[in-house]
Design a protein around this motif. Sequence first.
Motif, PDB file in Angstrom:
ATOM      1  N   LEU A   1       1.617  -2.617   6.158  1.00 33.06           N
ATOM      2  CA  LEU A   1       0.322  -2.724   6.834  1.00 33.06           C
ATOM      3  C   LEU A   1      -0.773  -3.341   5.975  1.00 33.06           C
ATOM      4  O   LEU A   1      -1.903  -3.507   6.453  1.00 33.06           O
ATOM      5  CB  LEU A   1      -0.160  -1.357   7.355  1.00 33.06           C
ATOM      6  N   TYR A   2      -0.464  -3.687   4.729  1.00 31.65           N
ATOM      7  CA  TYR A   2      -1.496  -4.295   3.894  1.00 31.65           C
ATOM      8  C   TYR A   2      -1.465  -5.809   4.061  1.00 31.65           C
ATOM      9  O   TYR A   2      -0.427  -6.442   3.896  1.00 31.65           O
ATOM     10  CB  TYR A   2      -1.293  -3.955   2.421  1.00 31.65           C
ATOM     11  N   SER A   3      -2.622  -6.403   4.359  1.00 34.14           N
ATOM     12  CA  SER A   3      -2.697  -7.846   4.574  1.00 34.14           C
ATOM     13  C   SER A   3      -3.745  -8.511   3.694  1.00 34.14           C
ATOM     14  O   SER A   3      -4.067  -9.675   3.882  1.00 34.14           O
ATOM     15  CB  SER A   3      -2.998  -8.155   6.048  1.00 34.14           C
ATOM     16  N   GLY A   4      -4.299  -7.780   2.736  1.00 34.36           N
ATOM     17  CA  GLY A   4      -5.287  -8.366   1.842  1.00 34.36           C
ATOM     18  C   GLY A   4      -6.654  -7.722   1.916  1.00 34.36           C
ATOM     19  O   GLY A   4      -7.509  -7.980   1.065  1.00 34.36           O
ATOM     20  N   ARG A   5      -6.878  -6.888   2.915  1.00 34.31           N
ATOM     21  CA  ARG A   5      -8.148  -6.171   3.012  1.00 34.31           C
ATOM     22  C   ARG A   5      -7.893  -4.726   2.585  1.00 34.31           C
ATOM     23  O   ARG A   5      -7.195  -3.989   3.268  1.00 34.31           O
ATOM     24  CB  ARG A   5      -8.689  -6.206   4.448  1.00 34.31           C
ATOM     25  N   PRO A   6      -8.455  -4.286   1.464  1.00 31.02           N
ATOM     26  CA  PRO A   6      -8.141  -2.950   0.938  1.00 31.02           C
ATOM     27  C   PRO A   6      -8.888  -1.832   1.661  1.00 31.02           C
ATOM     28  O   PRO A   6      -9.797  -1.212   1.115  1.00 31.02           O
ATOM     29  CB  PRO A   6      -8.544  -3.064  -0.535  1.00 31.02           C
ATOM     30  N   TRP A   7      -8.454  -1.533   2.863  1.00 30.30           N
ATOM     31  CA  TRP A   7      -9.098  -0.501   3.680  1.00 30.30           C
ATOM     32  C   TRP A   7      -8.998   0.876   3.026  1.00 30.30           C
ATOM     33  O   TRP A   7      -9.797   1.768   3.289  1.00 30.30           O
ATOM     34  CB  TRP A   7      -8.447  -0.478   5.066  1.00 30.30           C
TER      35      TRP A   7
END
Length: 431
Positions: free
Chosen positions: A408-414
């Motif tokens: 689920l990680y796409s580059g935006r560190p939620w």
Amino acid sequence: MKDHFTADFKAAPYWWERSPRPQLEQTSLPATADVAIVGSGYTGLCAALETARAGRSTVVIDAADAGWGCSVRNGGQISTSVKPDFETLARRHGAEAAFAILKEGHSALAWIGDFVAAEGIDCDFKVPGRFHAAHSPRHYERLARAIANQPKGLEVPAHAVPRAEQQRELGTELYHGGVVYEKHACLDPGRYHQGLLDRVLAAGASVVPHCAVTAIERDGAGHRLTTRRGTLRARDVVVATNGYTGSPTPWLRRRVIPIGSYMIATEALPKAVMDRVMPTERIVSDSRKVVYYYRASPDRSRILFGGRVTSGETDPRHSGVLLRREVVRLFPELEAVRISHSWMGFVAYTFDSLAHAGTRDGVHYAMGYCGSGVSMASYLGMRAGQKVLGRAEGRSAFDGIGFPTRPLYSGRPWFLPASVAFYRWRDALGF
């Protein structure tokens, strides 16, 4: 809040005072090149220096000014750059690979001193050592035990400083001693970058700023780069974007975590005050997970202080006030100190806390320096350039160890705010 800032305050890096943003001659994007390098920080320029001096036509592309990212926004502190210890790395990769990875850190530290000297780059390079301060008694014991039991073949010059002797290193009572790593170094990152840029241009490479890459695709035996200023075809590509890695390279973007690193410069302080609070030339860091790092400016006129003070990203004016509060907490006699500069830049962390270098789909990359990139970014950039040239020494211990991501990680560190809050809580408890 305005009392916290000097009348001439700038929301820009202190380093830009001596090294203003480079004014490059207007350069059009060529249609073809042997080598295209995306990113003009330390990694990209060191790669370009290798390929251009070997006679390859080389184009360095950047979405903003040359070196606009964290290469001119960091604190200029230089360590061995590898965060995991031998035991951790051996569990993951085996003892032989662990040894090789840590040796690369030693090599990067030694290499940058030799490189700066050989190139004659005037950047206030020094080897004052680093005082790594323990934020709890538990951490002091851990640090002292680690340097007393260094793995054979990986020893570095270091010595423990108990709390009773701490004042000779730092004028504060808030730490519990620490360790001095004697070979750690520092430089002026703005001047270092300018020196690299000058040498890359002298070697015949083109540097094209304000030329954001929007796509990189295979094109026969080479690659086609689509940019805001046209299309470039290149036989070889190096991606050197680190904390600014974006959508044109989605596989890499999923593997680096951009984290804002914030810094301030205090106003100039009296010499006697500087000599009390920072009695040596050493750079300083502490053992907290959410770390603070600081040093005297090269002329010892002010304190340069960095770290992360909020869970999410924020404005440098706001972070400046919070960083100043930490300075005063450490050094109460600086209660009236004001801030002359406050700035930030994005570093790239990775899920295994290691830098990574390699080649994917014919594209070379080096990134993920985890906040310790001055020497490692330069060193792995040099290695990437050698790799493009087909030289065996271009391969490093960071190649082939696997570059992990998370579902689920796409580059935006939620997940970053929760992670920072958790580690700050652990730090407060002394873990």
